[in-house]
Design an enzyme around this catalytic site. Structure first.
Site, PDB file in Angstrom:
ATOM      1  N   THR A 228       0.329  -2.340  -4.463  1.00 48.53           N
ATOM      2  CA  THR A 228       0.582  -0.971  -4.024  1.00 48.53           C
ATOM      3  C   THR A 228       1.877  -0.455  -4.634  1.00 48.53           C
ATOM      4  O   THR A 228       2.850  -1.201  -4.798  1.00 48.53           O
ATOM      5  CB  THR A 228       0.671  -0.887  -2.489  1.00 48.53           C
ATOM      6  N   SER A 263       7.371  -1.208   5.087  1.00 48.17           N
ATOM      7  CA  SER A 263       6.594  -1.574   6.283  1.00 48.17           C
ATOM      8  C   SER A 263       6.248  -3.049   6.173  1.00 48.17           C
ATOM      9  O   SER A 263       6.379  -3.659   5.098  1.00 48.17           O
ATOM     10  CB  SER A 263       5.308  -0.750   6.403  1.00 48.17           C
ATOM     11  N   TYR A 265       3.332  -4.181   6.182  1.00 48.09           N
ATOM     12  CA  TYR A 265       2.216  -4.217   5.226  1.00 48.09           C
ATOM     13  C   TYR A 265       2.744  -4.275   3.794  1.00 48.09           C
ATOM     14  O   TYR A 265       2.349  -5.134   2.996  1.00 48.09           O
ATOM     15  CB  TYR A 265       1.317  -3.002   5.403  1.00 48.09           C
ATOM     16  N   HIS A 266       3.644  -3.346   3.438  1.00 51.77           N
ATOM     17  CA  HIS A 266       4.165  -3.323   2.081  1.00 51.77           C
ATOM     18  C   HIS A 266       4.925  -4.607   1.749  1.00 51.77           C
ATOM     19  O   HIS A 266       4.888  -5.092   0.609  1.00 51.77           O
ATOM     20  CB  HIS A 266       5.068  -2.099   1.887  1.00 51.77           C
ATOM     21  N   LYS A 269       2.646  -7.281   0.548  1.00 52.56           N
ATOM     22  CA  LYS A 269       2.270  -7.091  -0.847  1.00 52.56           C
ATOM     23  C   LYS A 269       3.350  -7.628  -1.791  1.00 52.56           C
ATOM     24  O   LYS A 269       3.052  -8.182  -2.856  1.00 52.56           O
ATOM     25  CB  LYS A 269       2.024  -5.602  -1.120  1.00 52.56           C
TER      26      LYS A 269
END
Length: 477
Positions: A228, A263, A265-266, A269
């Site tokens: 991302t 976040s 989530y990030h 990644k």
């Protein structure tokens, strides 16, 4: 127990019924108890190590004449008859994964979907639903087979279960793996502790398992990992594609571009990228990291072929992206909700370009030991620019659209410099579909077509970065 289903399988598959709780039990066992739906199915008992489970294959009994597939999916090997490239799409039931699976199959790649169907479970958890009605994965694959005579294999299971993943690898023998199989929502990862932990466990450990499976069972397999652009954050300098050359105290070196994830989530990644880069160096794995921007659009050539092939359209505050939310808000007469000042700028691309980029990466694989990074987007927009475009599209259709600013639930810069490079995929042949008036009209018309399915309670943001909870909660009222 893992299941393999061919697209040519009979319609009465009792062992893998549509959205069966049995098929979800394995993958749900890794979730916190508070996240699991209550069903009448008892949890599967832990397997004894002395009893390995088998991978079941269910196929049609109709005899078919052998055929040689040609096209962009053909693997031309010198001195040998060409054969289709075998691509495993992890997370192939999801938004990007489903469109990609159909596109590759249509291009004559041999495709297998690996998915634990957990994305559908998230909707049940939070009381959400796609704006567009989506069929079960079994009906989707059967419909694709009936329309195209092309098979897509289906492996239902969790990539965090290495035994399952190992059997899928040894059964399908992929030449390339496209990895979409991660919890992909920043807001979901910021709801509470259990979702944050689940996001990082699922994403980081699942990707580690994929790396080990490639090392053990398919050393020459090319990993195409969906990263991302959010890994980079919003630095006050240009964002390069993966690497940056730095001169410091008279010495120069090319290093991974600094990451500023915003976040849990990030952050998962970022951890993925580091693990993949390390295994490329240590084990000689070939990998391409596609740092994807925000994807919009719901239709590709393949998903338009039949209503049972429709793709997801998320508009809620947890999984919905800004452009999707704006189109739905305009369709139902709700003011467009701009978070804070609205200067947040990101890279965007059409879902048709997502599938094109993945195919380009597969057709032009990384070398052994190479960790490539491509920034996968075609245009940059601020939230305010998207709101303006949606307003103009609404006016063309006779809809009066208003915009309001709401408190930003995220911790982020609301006005900032943003200039990201994205040349490598263009150099490989990407032909972008830019965000035009006609596409916005199409998105808005989809929202209008299905506006009776809109749950207005899901429009406003409900997850706060600063107020993330320790105890699990239900997001929807």
């Amino acid at each position: 127990m893992a299941h393999l289903i061919s697209a040519s399988c009979p319609l009465n598959i009792s062992s893998c019924s549509k959205n069966s709780p049995k098929s979800l039990t394995k993958c749900l066992s890794s979730l916190p108890t508070s996240l699991t739906l209550q069903t009448s199915v008892k949890p599967i008992k832990t397997r004894k190590k002395t009893h390995a489970h088998k991978l079941f294959s269910v196929r049609a009994t109709t005899l078919q004449q052998p055929t040689t597939k040609t096209g962009s999916g053909a693997d031309q090997t010198s001195g040998q008859e060409s054969r289709p490239t075998r691509v495993m799409v992890i997370g192939g039931d999801g938004y990007c994964g489903w469109a990609t699976s159909l596109h590759l199959s249509n291009k004559n790649y041999e495709v297998a979907i690996v998915d634990n169907l957990i994305r559908r479970h998230f909707d049940h958890q939070l009381g959400l639903d796609s704006l567009t009605p989506i069929s079960s994965i079994h009906d989707r694959i059967r419909r694709w087979r009936s329309l195209t005579q092309k098979d897509i294999d289906l492996y239902i299971g969790d990539v965090c279960d290495f035994e399952f993943l190992s059997e899928a690898f040894t059964s399908f023998k992929p030449d390339a793996v496209v990895h979409f199989g991660e919890q992909r929502s920043a807001p979901y990862s910021m709801i509470d502790r259990s979702r944050a932990v689940y996001t990082q466990q699922n994403n980081v450990l699942g990707t580690l398992n994929v790396l080990f499976a490639i090392k053990e069972f398919s050393e020459d397999c090319h990993l195409v990992k969906l990263g991302t652009m959010g890994e980079y954050g919003t630095p006050n300098i240009d964002i390069e594609e993966g690497y940056i050359t730095i001169t410091h105290n008279g010495r120069a070196d090319t290093l991974p571009y600094p990451k500023q994830a915003s976040s849990f989530y990030h952050l998962s990644k970022v951890h993925d990228s580091n693990n993949i880069a390390f295994t490329c160096k240590a084990w000689g794995i070939r990998a391409t990291d596609l740092n994807q921007g925000v994807v919009y659009g719901v239709r590709t050539d393949e998903t338009e072929m039949h209503e049972e092939l429709y793709n997801r359209f998320d508009y809620d505050g947890v999984f919905g992206t800004a452009l999707n939310r704006f189109c739905v808000q305009a369709a139902v007469g709700h003011p467009l909700t701009v978070y804070g000042k609205g200067g947040q700028t990101r890279g965007y691309l059409d879902i048709r370009d997502t599938v094109q980029c993945v195919e380009l990466a597969i057709a032009n694989p990384a070398n052994r030991g190479e960790f490539r990074v491509f920034n996968q987007f075609t245009e940059q927009f601020s939230v305010n620019q998207l709101a303006s475009l949606a307003t103009k599209a609404g006016e063309k259709l006779g809809i009066e659209v208003q915009t309001i600013s709401v408190p930003n639930p995220r911790v982020e810069a609301e006005e900032h410099y943003y200039n990201a490079k994205h040349t490598k995929l263009i150099e490989l042949g990407l032909e972008p579909h830019l965000l035009s008036d006609s596409l916005l009209d199409s998105l808005l018309n989809v929202a209008i077509q299905f506006k009776d399915r809109v749950d207005t309670k899901q429009i406003m943001p409900s997850v706060s970065w600063r107020k993330i909870g320790a105890k699990p909660k239900t997001v929807s009222a």
